[in-house]
Scaffold this active site. Structure first.
Site, PDB file in Angstrom:
ATOM      1  N   CYS A 123      76.908  25.648  39.516  1.00 23.06           N
ATOM      2  CA  CYS A 123      78.037  25.804  38.414  1.00 23.06           C
ATOM      3  C   CYS A 123      79.186  24.730  38.847  1.00 23.06           C
ATOM      4  O   CYS A 123      79.748  23.998  38.446  1.00 23.06           O
ATOM      5  CB  CYS A 123      78.615  26.866  38.123  1.00 23.06           C
ATOM      6  SG  CYS A 123      77.530  27.945  37.394  1.00 23.06           S
ATOM      7  N   HIS A 268      85.023  25.251  34.611  1.00 17.11           N
ATOM      8  CA  HIS A 268      83.515  25.570  34.343  1.00 17.11           C
ATOM      9  C   HIS A 268      83.512  26.732  33.313  1.00 17.11           C
ATOM     10  O   HIS A 268      84.454  27.879  33.410  1.00 17.11           O
ATOM     11  CB  HIS A 268      82.953  25.966  35.658  1.00 17.11           C
ATOM     12  CG  HIS A 268      81.497  26.681  35.305  1.00 17.11           C
ATOM     13  ND1 HIS A 268      80.482  26.213  34.788  1.00 17.11           N
ATOM     14  CD2 HIS A 268      81.089  27.839  35.547  1.00 17.11           C
ATOM     15  CE1 HIS A 268      79.422  26.841  34.613  1.00 17.11           C
ATOM     16  NE2 HIS A 268      79.780  27.990  35.228  1.00 17.11           N
ATOM     17  N   ASN A 298      77.166  29.254  28.894  1.00 18.84           N
ATOM     18  CA  ASN A 298      77.399  28.630  30.129  1.00 18.84           C
ATOM     19  C   ASN A 298      76.155  27.607  30.276  1.00 18.84           C
ATOM     20  O   ASN A 298      75.134  27.977  30.673  1.00 18.84           O
ATOM     21  CB  ASN A 298      77.311  29.607  31.191  1.00 18.84           C
ATOM     22  CG  ASN A 298      77.318  29.122  32.575  1.00 18.84           C
ATOM     23  OD1 ASN A 298      77.351  28.120  32.963  1.00 18.84           O
ATOM     24  ND2 ASN A 298      77.739  30.415  33.364  1.00 18.84           N
TER      25      ASN A 298
HETATM   26  O1  UT7 Z   1      78.562  30.480  35.896  1.00 22.66           O
HETATM   27  C1  UT7 Z   1      78.343  31.040  37.257  1.00 22.66           C
HETATM   28  C2  UT7 Z   1      79.207  32.187  37.497  1.00 22.66           C
HETATM   29  N1  UT7 Z   1      78.865  33.206  36.446  1.00 22.66           N
HETATM   30  C3  UT7 Z   1      79.908  33.954  36.224  1.00 22.66           C
HETATM   31  O2  UT7 Z   1      81.100  33.755  36.530  1.00 22.66           O
HETATM   32  C4  UT7 Z   1      79.619  35.305  35.335  1.00 22.66           C
HETATM   33  C5  UT7 Z   1      80.527  36.388  35.793  1.00 22.66           C
HETATM   34  N2  UT7 Z   1      80.364  37.716  35.078  1.00 22.66           N
HETATM   35  C6  UT7 Z   1      80.292  37.747  33.805  1.00 22.66           C
HETATM   36  O3  UT7 Z   1      80.739  37.171  33.255  1.00 22.66           O
HETATM   37  C7  UT7 Z   1      80.103  39.231  33.377  1.00 22.66           C
HETATM   38  O4  UT7 Z   1      80.157  40.151  34.583  1.00 22.66           O
HETATM   39  C8  UT7 Z   1      78.994  39.445  32.391  1.00 22.66           C
HETATM   40  C9  UT7 Z   1      79.295  38.733  31.055  1.00 22.66           C
HETATM   41  C10 UT7 Z   1      77.735  39.050  32.864  1.00 22.66           C
HETATM   42  C11 UT7 Z   1      78.782  40.884  31.976  1.00 22.66           C
HETATM   43  O5  UT7 Z   1      79.801  41.361  31.644  1.00 22.66           O
HETATM   44  P1  UT7 Z   1      80.444  42.893  32.025  1.00 22.66           P
HETATM   45  O6  UT7 Z   1      81.634  43.223  31.484  1.00 22.66           O
HETATM   46  O7  UT7 Z   1      80.826  42.488  33.652  1.00 22.66           O
HETATM   47  O8  UT7 Z   1      79.459  43.836  31.669  1.00 22.66           O
HETATM   48  P2  UT7 Z   1      78.501  44.948  32.879  1.00 22.66           P
HETATM   49  O9  UT7 Z   1      77.462  43.896  33.451  1.00 22.66           O
HETATM   50  O10 UT7 Z   1      79.565  45.803  33.574  1.00 22.66           O
HETATM   51  O11 UT7 Z   1      77.875  45.754  31.828  1.00 22.66           O
HETATM   52  C12 UT7 Z   1      78.531  46.719  31.026  1.00 22.66           C
HETATM   53  C13 UT7 Z   1      77.440  47.445  30.036  1.00 22.66           C
HETATM   54  C14 UT7 Z   1      76.335  48.036  31.068  1.00 22.66           C
HETATM   55  O12 UT7 Z   1      75.953  49.174  30.171  1.00 22.66           O
HETATM   56  P3  UT7 Z   1      76.349  50.587  30.797  1.00 22.66           P
HETATM   57  O13 UT7 Z   1      75.693  50.631  32.366  1.00 22.66           O
HETATM   58  O14 UT7 Z   1      77.840  50.396  30.918  1.00 22.66           O
HETATM   59  O15 UT7 Z   1      75.707  51.716  30.046  1.00 22.66           O
HETATM   60  C15 UT7 Z   1      75.105  46.953  30.651  1.00 22.66           C
HETATM   61  O16 UT7 Z   1      74.084  47.342  30.536  1.00 22.66           O
HETATM   62  O17 UT7 Z   1      77.015  46.522  29.183  1.00 22.66           O
HETATM   63  C16 UT7 Z   1      75.562  46.502  29.227  1.00 22.66           C
HETATM   64  N3  UT7 Z   1      74.979  45.149  28.625  1.00 22.66           N
HETATM   65  C17 UT7 Z   1      74.944  44.603  27.530  1.00 22.66           C
HETATM   66  N4  UT7 Z   1      75.289  45.292  26.522  1.00 22.66           N
HETATM   67  C18 UT7 Z   1      74.831  44.709  25.313  1.00 22.66           C
HETATM   68  C19 UT7 Z   1      74.664  44.010  29.560  1.00 22.66           C
HETATM   69  N5  UT7 Z   1      74.377  43.087  29.000  1.00 22.66           N
HETATM   70  C20 UT7 Z   1      74.461  43.367  27.657  1.00 22.66           C
HETATM   71  C21 UT7 Z   1      74.333  42.786  26.510  1.00 22.66           C
HETATM   72  N6  UT7 Z   1      74.534  43.331  25.611  1.00 22.66           N
HETATM   73  N7  UT7 Z   1      73.803  41.481  26.479  1.00 22.66           N
END
Ligand code: UT7
Length: 341
Positions: A123, A268, A298
């Protein structure tokens, strides 16, 4: 003491043209929710993404998407392919494992013979590439450099529920900038960083050369998930918000500027929440931050040049404006650039 190249420039470099290309196929959140256990509300609430573009493998390659973006950038700069002296190509998803796609684009543009340098900084790749091009121009080595960020992420995604935390985020596309020697100030500074301790927090493992011989064979690949993107989303997010702020402040300080001096921030496009966090911290009004993650997801190294190209076309980058670019991603790497437009 380290030599500060920003202080000893012989020439200035300026972006004189921007272009981009995104594939035609629009992938909606609804479409993804038919493939995996996800839903429109979750994706919008957590990422801000409404849709993204994914390639048609029969039509699009990193090489030809980049060539289209480059041609638009040249056209907007009133230049032709013949004017380009050098290529710096940021990409982590090249058409072949090697060589990089910089040479593929070069071939499409009919630019055989000029140098094409590959930058593999995910990125942050475009800003690294811009910085390299800037140094080449400031030292007088080249006059016109084509800087590209391009990616095809969609074909590396696990589009089942197992891969939902990455599958909903990434998109494909290409962006290009023409950097040229100038009498007026242009690229004011670039600051580049990396911390390899976090290399495996956002990565694609295969086909890595560190694999034992047997595991690099195609039959073995089919049985492993090593080709897929692995991302510790929470941890990446937490680092992203800190590093974004640090590297933007570093750029402002180096140029004796304050956050109020920023005319337009082009971050980004990793996650709308990350952009909004930075916007809040910098106390920037909406019109001073450019986001298009809603439409493209992204696109890794392509996200900044695509956003710049769109912002320029919308008249959001005017002469003398101070444009701030900032990125964070796999590596981890992070970087900023401050540009006088
Ligand atoms: O570009 C390079 C750099 N990248 C970044 O900067 C990305 C940084 N990270 C993020 O943008 C976020 O962490 C994500 C968008 C990837 C994830 O969002 P989050 O708010 O951190 O969610 P999480 O990983 O903590 O997951 C929360 C819940 C989990 O379920 P439980 O364990 O709470 O039951 C996941 O399994 O959301 C679930 N989950 C989803 N649910 C529906 C994860 N992905 C999905 C999905 N749809 N696509």
């Amino acid at each position: 003491m380290a030599l500060d190249f920003n202080q000893c420039r012989m020439y200035s470099s300026k972006i004189v043209g921007l272009g981009h290309y995104v594939p035609e196929t629009v992938i909606t959140n609804q479409y993804l929710s038919n493939l995996m256990d996800t839903n429109n509300e979750w994706i919008i609430e957590r990422t801000g993404i409404q849709e993204r573009r994914w390639i048609d493998p029969a039509k699009d390659t990193v090489g030809n998407m980049s060539a289209k973006a480059a041609r638009l950038a040249l056209q907007r700069a009133n230049l032709t392919e013949k004017d380009v002296d050098f290529i710096v190509f940021a990409c982590i998803t090249s058409d072949y494992y090697f060589p990089g796609s910089g040479v593929i684009m070069q071939r499409e543009l009919g630019l055989e013979g000029i140098g094409a340098l590959e930058v593999k900084n995910a990125c942050s790749g475009f800003i690294y590439a811009l910085s390299v091009a800037d140094q080449f121009i400031k030292t007088g080595m080249y006059k016109t450099v084509l800087v590209v960020g391009a990616e095809i992420q969609s074909t590396a995604l696990d589009i089942t529920t197992r891969g939902r935390n990455t599958a909903v985020i990434f998109g494909d596309g290409a962006g290009a900038a023409i950097l040229q020697r100038s009498d007026k100030p242009g690229i004011l500074s670039t600051h580049l960083h990396a911390d390899g301790r976090f290399a495996e927090e956002l990565y694609v493992k295969d086909p890595g050369s560190s694999r034992p011989h047997a595991e690099r064979q195609p039959e073995q690949f089919l049985d492993t998930t090593g080709f897929k993107v692995v991302m510790n989303g929470n941890l990446v997010f937490k680092h992203a918000v800190v590093r974004f702020m640090e590297v933007i402040n570093e750029a402002l300080q180096a140029n004796g500027m304050k956050k109020e001096d920023i005319s337009l921030l082009v971050p980004h496009q990793a996650n709308l929440r990350i952009s909004q966090f930075i916007q809040q911290k910098l106390e920037l009004p909406d019109e001073k931050v450019y986001n298009n993650i809603m439409r493209y997801g992204n696109t890794t190294a392509a996200s900044i040049p695509i956003a710049m190209s769109e912002a320029w076309a919308e008249g959001k980058m005017k002469e003398n404006d101070v444009i701030c670019l900032a990125a964070f991603g796999s590596g981890f790497t992070w970087a900023s650039a401050l540009i006088r437009w």
